[in-house]
Scaffold this motif. Sequence first.
Motif, PDB file in Angstrom:
ATOM      1  N   VAL A   1      34.824   8.283  31.571  1.00  0.00           N
ATOM      2  CA  VAL A   1      35.922   8.884  32.335  1.00  0.00           C
ATOM      3  C   VAL A   1      36.384   7.973  33.465  1.00  0.00           C
TER       4      VAL A   1
ATOM      5  N   ALA B   1      38.034   4.737  30.472  1.00  0.00           N
ATOM      6  CA  ALA B   1      39.322   5.400  30.296  1.00  0.00           C
ATOM      7  C   ALA B   1      40.426   4.663  31.043  1.00  0.00           C
TER       8      ALA B   1
ATOM      9  N   LEU C   1      36.650  18.115  30.618  1.00  0.00           N
ATOM     10  CA  LEU C   1      37.748  17.152  30.485  1.00  0.00           C
ATOM     11  C   LEU C   1      38.891  17.722  29.642  1.00  0.00           C
TER      12      LEU C   1
ATOM     13  N   LEU D   1      38.445  15.239  38.667  1.00  0.00           N
ATOM     14  CA  LEU D   1      37.315  14.298  38.621  1.00  0.00           C
ATOM     15  C   LEU D   1      36.129  14.824  39.421  1.00  0.00           C
TER      16      LEU D   1
ATOM     17  N   SER E   1      34.439  11.322  25.383  1.00  0.00           N
ATOM     18  CA  SER E   1      34.859  11.318  26.783  1.00  0.00           C
ATOM     19  C   SER E   1      35.894  10.237  27.052  1.00  0.00           C
TER      20      SER E   1
ATOM     21  N   GLY F   1      39.183  11.338  28.741  1.00  0.00           N
ATOM     22  CA  GLY F   1      39.335  10.680  30.038  1.00  0.00           C
ATOM     23  C   GLY F   1      40.566   9.804  30.090  1.00  0.00           C
TER      24      GLY F   1
ATOM     25  N   CYS G   1      43.616  12.027  30.498  1.00  0.00           N
ATOM     26  CA  CYS G   1      43.718  12.504  31.877  1.00  0.00           C
ATOM     27  C   CYS G   1      44.232  11.396  32.783  1.00  0.00           C
TER      28      CYS G   1
END
Length: 339
Positions: A46, A50, A112, A152, A255, A259, A262
């Motif tokens: 993340v 990411a 997430l 986060l 993830s 991530g 996001c």
Amino acid sequence: MFSALTPSLFAFGLAALAIVVAGSRLAKMADELADRTGLGEAVFGVLLLAGVTSLPDFAATLSAALDARPDLAMSNVMGSMAVNLLFLGIADIFYRKANLEHAAASPVNLMLAALLIVLLTLPLLAILTPPLSWWRVHPITPLIVGAYIFGLHLVNRTQERPMWIARVTRETVPDQPEKHHQGSASRVWGEFVLMATVTGLAGWVLMEAAKGIADQSGLSDGLVGGLLTALATSTPELVTTIAAVRLGALTLAVSNIFGTNCFNMLVVAAADAGYAEGSIYHDMAPVQMTWGLISILMTAILLLGMVRRETYGIGRIGFESALILGVYSVALTIVVANG
């Protein structure tokens, strides 16, 4: 930068190849650094991986926004998010032992997915508001940044103090750090930064080439952004996700996708900040809403799959993977039909 079709196509292909090569190295280095730092696959995916795999999207989208091409900018980043979610379905096909979402069950991944749904609704709500702009930025844009930062914080708290634990089955692959790695940590960090730089520069070249392709071929910015650049700038996610699955780093694979999406919401915010004509949400074509809505639908389906945790499904992949493959195909048809 590229005023003819042939140089544009050549530069586009070369940049896409650079992204693929760099992305193939990032997954292995990320898995090792997650062990060395003690962050774990989920949090490292993340916070760092990411962001790195989003660099091509960031460079490409901001370049288009600064050039006052809202359709190209937004179709690239919104289309990339849908493509990234598609990649989880593809990764599930590669992982034959069980349903990927079953084996990579994690409270962080559920958090997430929920955060992504919240973030994706914000630019869509901005479209329905009056075309406001304060210092050339729509009020929704700082809200996106704030929601991401708070999200986060929630993800970190979930990692440190989970309030529920996924049931461990024979197919579950826990995140167990490897204790011994060859070579120095500084060398791995150096290569990680180098590959990140390559992907970012390649993303910028890719978008410059895409502008030339759109101008010379007669294709719309929305079509070029939603299909060509979205797929090309998302190749790091595909490569790193498949590589992570093959390495057995399943939590990192899942993830990384959530991530990255996001983080891409920060790319949306940057596009609005870099767009000098006012609110970018009101200057893009309505068809761009399709990618946002489809991404919400695909994320919700994956969230259902992670909660249900089907061990095997159609063709030994989960029902959620089969559904998102079908949903993306329909969405692609709709976007192409609308040109």
